[in-house]
Design a protein around this motif. Structure first.
Motif, PDB file in Angstrom:
ATOM      1  N   PHE A  95       0.827  -1.208   0.000  1.00  0.00           N
ATOM      2  CA  PHE A  95       0.000   0.000   0.000  1.00  0.00           C
ATOM      3  C   PHE A  95       0.862   1.260   0.000  1.00  0.00           C
ATOM      4  O   PHE A  95       0.694   2.148  -0.832  1.00  0.00           O
ATOM      5  N   TYR A  96       1.777   1.325   0.946  1.00  0.00           N
ATOM      6  CA  TYR A  96       2.470   2.586   1.197  1.00  0.00           C
ATOM      7  C   TYR A  96       3.350   3.015   0.025  1.00  0.00           C
ATOM      8  O   TYR A  96       3.477   4.215  -0.249  1.00  0.00           O
ATOM      9  N   LEU A  97       3.962   2.069  -0.664  1.00  0.00           N
ATOM     10  CA  LEU A  97       4.808   2.435  -1.797  1.00  0.00           C
ATOM     11  C   LEU A  97       4.015   3.154  -2.883  1.00  0.00           C
ATOM     12  O   LEU A  97       4.561   3.954  -3.644  1.00  0.00           O
ATOM     13  N   GLN A  98       2.701   2.898  -2.956  1.00  0.00           N
ATOM     14  CA  GLN A  98       1.868   3.577  -3.933  1.00  0.00           C
ATOM     15  C   GLN A  98       1.726   5.063  -3.618  1.00  0.00           C
ATOM     16  O   GLN A  98       1.453   5.869  -4.514  1.00  0.00           O
ATOM     17  N   LEU A  99       1.890   5.420  -2.352  1.00  0.00           N
ATOM     18  CA  LEU A  99       1.818   6.833  -1.967  1.00  0.00           C
ATOM     19  C   LEU A  99       3.127   7.554  -2.271  1.00  0.00           C
ATOM     20  O   LEU A  99       3.138   8.762  -2.486  1.00  0.00           O
ATOM     21  N   LEU A 100       4.225   6.818  -2.291  1.00  0.00           N
ATOM     22  CA  LEU A 100       5.529   7.425  -2.529  1.00  0.00           C
ATOM     23  C   LEU A 100       5.818   7.610  -4.018  1.00  0.00           C
ATOM     24  O   LEU A 100       6.437   8.602  -4.416  1.00  0.00           O
ATOM     25  N   VAL A 101       5.404   6.640  -4.826  1.00  0.00           N
ATOM     26  CA  VAL A 101       5.662   6.698  -6.269  1.00  0.00           C
ATOM     27  C   VAL A 101       4.359   6.389  -7.007  1.00  0.00           C
ATOM     28  O   VAL A 101       3.815   5.292  -6.878  1.00  0.00           O
ATOM     29  N   SER A 102       3.864   7.355  -7.761  1.00  0.00           N
ATOM     30  CA  SER A 102       2.619   7.165  -8.498  1.00  0.00           C
ATOM     31  C   SER A 102       2.699   7.917  -9.828  1.00  0.00           C
ATOM     32  O   SER A 102       3.214   9.043  -9.865  1.00  0.00           O
ATOM     33  N   PRO A 103       2.222   7.281 -10.920  1.00  0.00           N
ATOM     34  CA  PRO A 103       1.624   5.951 -10.988  1.00  0.00           C
ATOM     35  C   PRO A 103       2.686   4.860 -10.951  1.00  0.00           C
ATOM     36  O   PRO A 103       3.851   5.100 -11.246  1.00  0.00           O
ATOM     37  N   GLN A 104       2.251   3.677 -10.598  1.00  0.00           N
ATOM     38  CA  GLN A 104       3.151   2.526 -10.552  1.00  0.00           C
ATOM     39  C   GLN A 104       2.385   1.267 -10.912  1.00  0.00           C
ATOM     40  O   GLN A 104       1.152   1.205 -10.784  1.00  0.00           O
ATOM     41  N   ALA A 105       3.109   0.262 -11.369  1.00  0.00           N
ATOM     42  CA  ALA A 105       2.534  -1.051 -11.660  1.00  0.00           C
ATOM     43  C   ALA A 105       3.298  -2.077 -10.830  1.00  0.00           C
ATOM     44  O   ALA A 105       4.518  -2.160 -10.919  1.00  0.00           O
ATOM     45  N   THR A 106       2.574  -2.836 -10.028  1.00  0.00           N
ATOM     46  CA  THR A 106       3.202  -3.825  -9.154  1.00  0.00           C
ATOM     47  C   THR A 106       3.131  -5.212  -9.778  1.00  0.00           C
ATOM     48  O   THR A 106       2.098  -5.609 -10.314  1.00  0.00           O
ATOM     49  N   VAL A 107       4.222  -5.937  -9.703  1.00  0.00           N
ATOM     50  CA  VAL A 107       4.228  -7.331 -10.135  1.00  0.00           C
ATOM     51  C   VAL A 107       3.598  -8.161  -9.022  1.00  0.00           C
ATOM     52  O   VAL A 107       4.068  -8.141  -7.873  1.00  0.00           O
ATOM     53  N   LEU A 108       2.528  -8.890  -9.340  1.00  0.00           N
ATOM     54  CA  LEU A 108       1.817  -9.656  -8.320  1.00  0.00           C
ATOM     55  C   LEU A 108       1.233 -10.929  -8.926  1.00  0.00           C
ATOM     56  O   LEU A 108       1.126 -11.075 -10.144  1.00  0.00           O
ATOM     57  N   LYS A 109       0.844 -11.845  -8.053  1.00  0.00           N
ATOM     58  CA  LYS A 109       0.226 -13.084  -8.530  1.00  0.00           C
ATOM     59  C   LYS A 109      -1.193 -12.780  -8.995  1.00  0.00           C
ATOM     60  O   LYS A 109      -1.925 -12.025  -8.358  1.00  0.00           O
ATOM     61  N   ARG A 110      -1.572 -13.366 -10.103  1.00  0.00           N
ATOM     62  CA  ARG A 110      -2.835 -13.017 -10.756  1.00  0.00           C
ATOM     63  C   ARG A 110      -4.056 -13.326  -9.897  1.00  0.00           C
ATOM     64  O   ARG A 110      -5.112 -12.715 -10.067  1.00  0.00           O
ATOM     65  N   LEU A 125      -5.380  -0.279 -11.238  1.00  0.00           N
ATOM     66  CA  LEU A 125      -4.023   0.255 -11.181  1.00  0.00           C
ATOM     67  C   LEU A 125      -3.113  -0.374 -12.230  1.00  0.00           C
ATOM     68  O   LEU A 125      -1.921  -0.065 -12.269  1.00  0.00           O
ATOM     69  N   GLU A 126      -3.678  -1.255 -13.056  1.00  0.00           N
ATOM     70  CA  GLU A 126      -2.941  -1.908 -14.145  1.00  0.00           C
ATOM     71  C   GLU A 126      -1.655  -2.592 -13.658  1.00  0.00           C
ATOM     72  O   GLU A 126      -0.556  -2.304 -14.131  1.00  0.00           O
ATOM     73  N   PRO A 127      -1.786  -3.503 -12.695  1.00  0.00           N
ATOM     74  CA  PRO A 127      -0.603  -4.236 -12.209  1.00  0.00           C
ATOM     75  C   PRO A 127      -0.113  -5.231 -13.261  1.00  0.00           C
ATOM     76  O   PRO A 127      -0.773  -5.458 -14.281  1.00  0.00           O
ATOM     77  N   ILE A 128       1.025  -5.824 -13.001  1.00  0.00           N
ATOM     78  CA  ILE A 128       1.573  -6.854 -13.890  1.00  0.00           C
ATOM     79  C   ILE A 128       1.278  -8.196 -13.236  1.00  0.00           C
ATOM     80  O   ILE A 128       1.985  -8.631 -12.318  1.00  0.00           O
ATOM     81  N   VAL A 145       5.580  -6.743 -20.300  1.00  0.00           N
ATOM     82  CA  VAL A 145       4.632  -5.742 -19.807  1.00  0.00           C
ATOM     83  C   VAL A 145       5.360  -4.682 -18.986  1.00  0.00           C
ATOM     84  O   VAL A 145       5.021  -3.496 -19.044  1.00  0.00           O
ATOM     85  N   GLY A 146       6.382  -5.099 -18.230  1.00  0.00           N
ATOM     86  CA  GLY A 146       7.145  -4.139 -17.440  1.00  0.00           C
ATOM     87  C   GLY A 146       7.810  -3.096 -18.310  1.00  0.00           C
ATOM     88  O   GLY A 146       7.814  -1.895 -17.987  1.00  0.00           O
ATOM     89  N   THR A 147       8.383  -3.518 -19.437  1.00  0.00           N
ATOM     90  CA  THR A 147       9.010  -2.568 -20.362  1.00  0.00           C
ATOM     91  C   THR A 147       7.968  -1.618 -20.937  1.00  0.00           C
ATOM     92  O   THR A 147       8.217  -0.407 -21.076  1.00  0.00           O
ATOM     93  N   GLN A 148       6.783  -2.139 -21.248  1.00  0.00           N
ATOM     94  CA  GLN A 148       5.700  -1.290 -21.747  1.00  0.00           C
ATOM     95  C   GLN A 148       5.321  -0.228 -20.727  1.00  0.00           C
ATOM     96  O   GLN A 148       5.162   0.953 -21.071  1.00  0.00           O
ATOM     97  N   ARG A 149       5.165  -0.652 -19.466  1.00  0.00           N
ATOM     98  CA  ARG A 149       4.782   0.301 -18.420  1.00  0.00           C
ATOM     99  C   ARG A 149       5.859   1.377 -18.239  1.00  0.00           C
ATOM    100  O   ARG A 149       5.555   2.563 -18.131  1.00  0.00           O
TER     101      ARG A 149
END
Length: 254
Positions: A95-110, A125-128, A145-149
């Protein structure tokens, strides 16, 4: 870490109250986020979704006695997307990292995107999203997808340990984050914290205390993927160990 003898009925009650309010806010705000999303830009959508994050941090401080201290804000990127690599102990950092850097895409399990309400808002939030059961395909997805973001000006967050670790521990790093940074020609922003001391993974308990988050200087891909992975891991491991030592010292002085 706080000793088990300091866990009182009042602490459990406040933790339970946080859990109830946190989830109720999440359900309501997820529905509002979905309703407003078609009328918002990407940046507006990220800002609106993260109102829940801001409310969560307010609850943690005023209900659970958890303070947050951030060191190294001067290292936050201003006009460039970066690959953020952080140790993983809790839900708090996601959660908190989203407040420090925005916009961002997080790599997460689907599977997280399938969670009712929370997953629906998270998708905005268009995560990866990756399939952990297929590691080769997962890496390809991160790189593509990371390179695209990153090319779209969106920073990418990766937890190189892959899974949450107990407080004070740092797991084995994978090279996916460094590989993405090198392939995309971007820098890595290393982050270390001790969130697990106050918000333990897979626990209802929220312990009062201070969460410290340290942001390191951005690191370039100079010596290749392996060298960058080693450099980032060394910094995070060393910084996380120092935070653990400070927590232990503070507890012993009480």
């Amino acid at each position: 870490m706080m000793k088990e003898t300091n866990i009182t009925p009042g602490l459990w009650l406040r933790s339970l109250l946080f859990f109830i309010l946190y989830n109720l806010m999440g359900i309501v705000h997820s529905l509002l986020s979905l309703a407003f999303a078609p009328f918002q830009t990407r940046l507006q959508r990220h800002h609106f979704v993260n109102h829940w994050t801001r409310a969560t941090m307010w609850l943690l401080r005023h209900l659970n006695g958890i303070e947050i201290e951030v060191e190294g804000r001067e290292h936050l990127p201003q006009d460039e997307p970066v690959v953020i690599m952080a140790n993983h102990q809790s839900e708090w950092e996601t959660f908190y990292l989203q407040l420090l850097v925005s916009p961002q895409a997080t790599v997460l399990k689907r599977e997280l995107l399938w969670v009712p309400f929370f997953g629906w808002a998270l998708a905005l939030l268009e995560p990866i999203a990756i399939d952990r059961g297929k590691p080769v395909n997962a890496l390809k997805t991160v790189l593509r997808v990371g390179t695209q973001r990153l090319d779209q000006g969106v920073s990418v967050v990766i937890y190189p340990e892959g899974t949450r670790q107990p407080p004070g521990q740092v797991g084995r790093f994978n090279a996916g984050g460094a590989r993405l940074a090198c392939q995309a020609g971007r820098r890595v922003l290393p982050v270390a914290h001790n969130a697990g001391d106050c918000w333990p993974a897979r626990s209802l308990l929220r312990r009062p205390g201070r969460i410290r988050l340290v942001i390191g200087a951005p690191m370039d891909c100079v010596g290749g993927v392996d060298a960058l992975t080693t450099q980032v891991e060394h910094w995070i491991r060393e910084t996380a160990t120092a935070l653990m030592a400070e927590t232990s010292r503070a507890e012993s002085e009480r």
